[in-house]
Design a protein around this motif. Structure first.
Motif, PDB file in Angstrom:
ATOM      1  N   CYS A  70       0.819  -1.218   0.000  1.00 61.47           N
ATOM      2  CA  CYS A  70       0.000   0.000   0.000  1.00 61.47           C
ATOM      3  C   CYS A  70       0.853   1.268   0.000  1.00 61.47           C
ATOM      4  CB  CYS A  70      -0.959   0.000   1.191  1.00 61.47           C
ATOM      5  SG  CYS A  70      -2.157  -1.337   1.143  1.00 61.47           S
ATOM      6  N   VAL A  71       1.742   1.380   0.980  1.00 57.16           N
ATOM      7  CA  VAL A  71       2.563   2.591   1.075  1.00 57.16           C
ATOM      8  C   VAL A  71       3.604   2.621  -0.045  1.00 57.16           C
ATOM      9  CG1 VAL A  71       4.159   3.901   2.523  1.00 57.16           C
ATOM     10  CG2 VAL A  71       2.199   2.761   3.571  1.00 57.16           C
ATOM     11  N   GLY A  72       4.364   1.538  -0.182  1.00 54.11           N
ATOM     12  CA  GLY A  72       5.389   1.501  -1.212  1.00 54.11           C
ATOM     13  C   GLY A  72       4.830   1.496  -2.623  1.00 54.11           C
ATOM     14  N   GLY A  73       3.782   0.720  -2.824  1.00 48.77           N
ATOM     15  CA  GLY A  73       3.177   0.642  -4.155  1.00 48.77           C
ATOM     16  C   GLY A  73       2.562   1.955  -4.603  1.00 48.77           C
ATOM     17  N   SER A  74       1.845   2.621  -3.702  1.00 48.33           N
ATOM     18  CA  SER A  74       1.228   3.904  -4.078  1.00 48.33           C
ATOM     19  C   SER A  74       2.308   4.961  -4.334  1.00 48.33           C
ATOM     20  CB  SER A  74       0.263   4.376  -2.991  1.00 48.33           C
ATOM     21  OG  SER A  74       0.936   4.668  -1.789  1.00 48.33           O
ATOM     22  N   SER A  75       3.384   4.942  -3.567  1.00 44.79           N
ATOM     23  CA  SER A  75       4.480   5.888  -3.801  1.00 44.79           C
ATOM     24  C   SER A  75       5.192   5.590  -5.115  1.00 44.79           C
ATOM     25  CB  SER A  75       5.479   5.840  -2.646  1.00 44.79           C
ATOM     26  OG  SER A  75       4.882   6.307  -1.464  1.00 44.79           O
ATOM     27  N   LEU A  76       5.334   4.316  -5.434  1.00 45.47           N
ATOM     28  CA  LEU A  76       5.949   3.945  -6.705  1.00 45.47           C
ATOM     29  C   LEU A  76       5.089   4.414  -7.882  1.00 45.47           C
ATOM     30  CD1 LEU A  76       8.270   2.461  -8.128  1.00 45.47           C
ATOM     31  CD2 LEU A  76       6.897   0.380  -7.969  1.00 45.47           C
ATOM     32  N   ILE A  77       3.790   4.223  -7.771  1.00 46.12           N
ATOM     33  CA  ILE A  77       2.877   4.695  -8.822  1.00 46.12           C
ATOM     34  C   ILE A  77       2.965   6.209  -8.949  1.00 46.12           C
ATOM     35  CG2 ILE A  77       0.439   4.974  -9.430  1.00 46.12           C
ATOM     36  CD1 ILE A  77       0.015   2.126  -8.247  1.00 46.12           C
ATOM     37  N   GLY A  78       2.997   6.899  -7.800  1.00 50.00           N
ATOM     38  CA  GLY A  78       3.120   8.353  -7.823  1.00 50.00           C
ATOM     39  C   GLY A  78       4.409   8.801  -8.493  1.00 50.00           C
ATOM     40  N   ALA A  79       5.522   8.162  -8.143  1.00 54.74           N
ATOM     41  CA  ALA A  79       6.807   8.538  -8.730  1.00 54.74           C
ATOM     42  C   ALA A  79       6.840   8.285 -10.234  1.00 54.74           C
ATOM     43  CB  ALA A  79       7.939   7.769  -8.046  1.00 54.74           C
ATOM     44  N   VAL A  80       6.332   7.135 -10.648  1.00 53.13           N
ATOM     45  CA  VAL A  80       6.341   6.805 -12.076  1.00 53.13           C
ATOM     46  C   VAL A  80       5.475   7.778 -12.869  1.00 53.13           C
ATOM     47  CG1 VAL A  80       5.620   5.068 -13.768  1.00 53.13           C
ATOM     48  CG2 VAL A  80       6.942   4.384 -11.760  1.00 53.13           C
ATOM     49  N   THR A  81       4.284   8.086 -12.347  1.00 52.68           N
ATOM     50  CA  THR A  81       3.404   9.002 -13.086  1.00 52.68           C
ATOM     51  C   THR A  81       3.974  10.420 -13.120  1.00 52.68           C
ATOM     52  OG1 THR A  81       2.043   9.366 -11.108  1.00 52.68           O
ATOM     53  CG2 THR A  81       1.292   7.681 -12.669  1.00 52.68           C
ATOM     54  N   VAL A  82       4.672  10.830 -12.075  1.00 58.01           N
ATOM     55  CA  VAL A  82       5.300  12.159 -12.080  1.00 58.01           C
ATOM     56  C   VAL A  82       6.455  12.188 -13.071  1.00 58.01           C
ATOM     57  CG1 VAL A  82       6.712  13.727 -10.700  1.00 58.01           C
ATOM     58  CG2 VAL A  82       4.591  12.865  -9.774  1.00 58.01           C
ATOM     59  N   PHE A  83       7.323  11.177 -13.039  1.00 56.28           N
ATOM     60  CA  PHE A  83       8.488  11.167 -13.923  1.00 56.28           C
ATOM     61  C   PHE A  83       8.106  11.021 -15.396  1.00 56.28           C
ATOM     62  CE2 PHE A  83      11.282   9.776 -10.231  1.00 56.28           C
ATOM     63  CZ  PHE A  83      11.885  11.020 -10.128  1.00 56.28           C
ATOM     64  N   THR A  84       6.986  10.351 -15.668  1.00 58.73           N
ATOM     65  CA  THR A  84       6.566  10.203 -17.062  1.00 58.73           C
ATOM     66  C   THR A  84       5.774  11.403 -17.556  1.00 58.73           C
ATOM     67  OG1 THR A  84       4.609   8.950 -16.389  1.00 58.73           O
ATOM     68  CG2 THR A  84       6.576   7.682 -16.993  1.00 58.73           C
ATOM     69  N   GLY A  89      -0.144  12.661 -12.277  1.00 56.12           N
ATOM     70  CA  GLY A  89       1.000  12.433 -11.401  1.00 56.12           C
ATOM     71  C   GLY A  89       0.910  13.150 -10.073  1.00 56.12           C
ATOM     72  N   VAL A  90       0.499  14.409 -10.087  1.00 55.84           N
ATOM     73  CA  VAL A  90       0.393  15.169  -8.838  1.00 55.84           C
ATOM     74  C   VAL A  90      -0.689  14.569  -7.950  1.00 55.84           C
ATOM     75  CG1 VAL A  90      -0.141  17.421  -7.846  1.00 55.84           C
ATOM     76  CG2 VAL A  90       1.290  17.276  -9.881  1.00 55.84           C
ATOM     77  N   LEU A  91      -1.819  14.214  -8.547  1.00 60.41           N
ATOM     78  CA  LEU A  91      -2.899  13.587  -7.771  1.00 60.41           C
ATOM     79  C   LEU A  91      -2.444  12.250  -7.193  1.00 60.41           C
ATOM     80  CD1 LEU A  91      -5.823  13.540  -6.788  1.00 60.41           C
ATOM     81  CD2 LEU A  91      -6.442  12.468  -8.961  1.00 60.41           C
ATOM     82  N   ALA A  92      -1.728  11.466  -7.975  1.00 61.70           N
ATOM     83  CA  ALA A  92      -1.208  10.182  -7.483  1.00 61.70           C
ATOM     84  C   ALA A  92      -0.238  10.399  -6.327  1.00 61.70           C
ATOM     85  CB  ALA A  92      -0.530   9.415  -8.624  1.00 61.70           C
ATOM     86  N   SER A  93       0.568  11.438  -6.391  1.00 58.72           N
ATOM     87  CA  SER A  93       1.506  11.739  -5.306  1.00 58.72           C
ATOM     88  C   SER A  93       0.774  12.171  -4.044  1.00 58.72           C
ATOM     89  CB  SER A  93       2.473  12.839  -5.737  1.00 58.72           C
ATOM     90  OG  SER A  93       3.325  12.360  -6.735  1.00 58.72           O
ATOM     91  N   VAL A  94      -0.276  12.961  -4.211  1.00 56.60           N
ATOM     92  CA  VAL A  94      -1.071  13.386  -3.050  1.00 56.60           C
ATOM     93  C   VAL A  94      -1.730  12.180  -2.394  1.00 56.60           C
ATOM     94  CG1 VAL A  94      -3.123  14.685  -2.350  1.00 56.60           C
ATOM     95  CG2 VAL A  94      -1.443  15.737  -3.860  1.00 56.60           C
ATOM     96  N   VAL A  95      -2.304  11.304  -3.195  1.00 53.71           N
ATOM     97  CA  VAL A  95      -2.942  10.098  -2.654  1.00 53.71           C
ATOM     98  C   VAL A  95      -1.908   9.231  -1.935  1.00 53.71           C
ATOM     99  CG1 VAL A  95      -4.102   7.944  -3.282  1.00 53.71           C
ATOM    100  CG2 VAL A  95      -4.852  10.098  -4.288  1.00 53.71           C
ATOM    101  N   ALA A  96      -0.727   9.071  -2.523  1.00 51.24           N
ATOM    102  CA  ALA A  96       0.339   8.286  -1.885  1.00 51.24           C
ATOM    103  C   ALA A  96       0.748   8.912  -0.551  1.00 51.24           C
ATOM    104  CB  ALA A  96       1.547   8.183  -2.816  1.00 51.24           C
ATOM    105  N   GLY A  97       0.832  10.227  -0.510  1.00 57.27           N
ATOM    106  CA  GLY A  97       1.161  10.909   0.739  1.00 57.27           C
ATOM    107  C   GLY A  97       0.100  10.707   1.799  1.00 57.27           C
ATOM    108  N   LEU A  98      -1.163  10.741   1.401  1.00 56.22           N
ATOM    109  CA  LEU A  98      -2.253  10.505   2.348  1.00 56.22           C
ATOM    110  C   LEU A  98      -2.245   9.064   2.860  1.00 56.22           C
ATOM    111  CD1 LEU A  98      -5.116  12.515   0.619  1.00 56.22           C
ATOM    112  CD2 LEU A  98      -3.895  13.112   2.729  1.00 56.22           C
TER     113      LEU A  98
END
Length: 118
Positions: A70-84, A89-98
């Motif tokens: 959950c924590v690692g996977g959501s952060s990985l998704i956030g990082a990948v979507t931001v880098f691509t 990507g920003v929304l995915a990062s916010v969700v991962a942070g929450l």
């Protein structure tokens, strides 16, 4: 250029969080139990099972899976979507942070750890 710097500023910490959470979950999962204490894979960390007495967990397997997936996977998704450069990507990062903040809050409440702001 500005957007590239913003992506780096968001993506690098997000990737570090993903690596730390996934690695931490794996280390806890492959650890061994000796006399009621989890010895993590590297042999440095020791986590007594008595810490889990007032929680729904009998060992560290489920918390380790939640940390890694959950924590690692959501952060990985956030990082990948931001880098691509994806718009989400920003929304995915916010969700991962929450999700990470929720994990920490639940951990503190379940383990009944006192919080000192000093």
């Amino acid at each position: 250029m500005k957007h590239k710097l913003v992506r780096i500023a968001i993506g690098v910490p997000e990737a570090f969080i993903a690596l730390s959470a996934i690695g931490g979950g794996i280390v806890l999962l492959v650890g061994t139990y000796q006399d009621g204490v989890l010895i993590e894979a590297g042999g440095r960390g020791q986590f007594p099972l008595e810490w889990l007495h007032n929680t729904p967990f009998c060992d560290y397997t489920i918390p380790a899976l939640i940390l890694a997936i959950c924590v690692g996977g959501s952060s990985l998704i956030g990082a990948v979507t931001v880098f691509t450069g994806r718009e989400i990507g920003v929304l995915a990062s916010v969700v991962a942070g929450l999700i990470m903040a929720g994990y920490i809050v639940v951990e503190i409440v379940m383990l009944r750890q006192g919080v000192s702001w000093i």
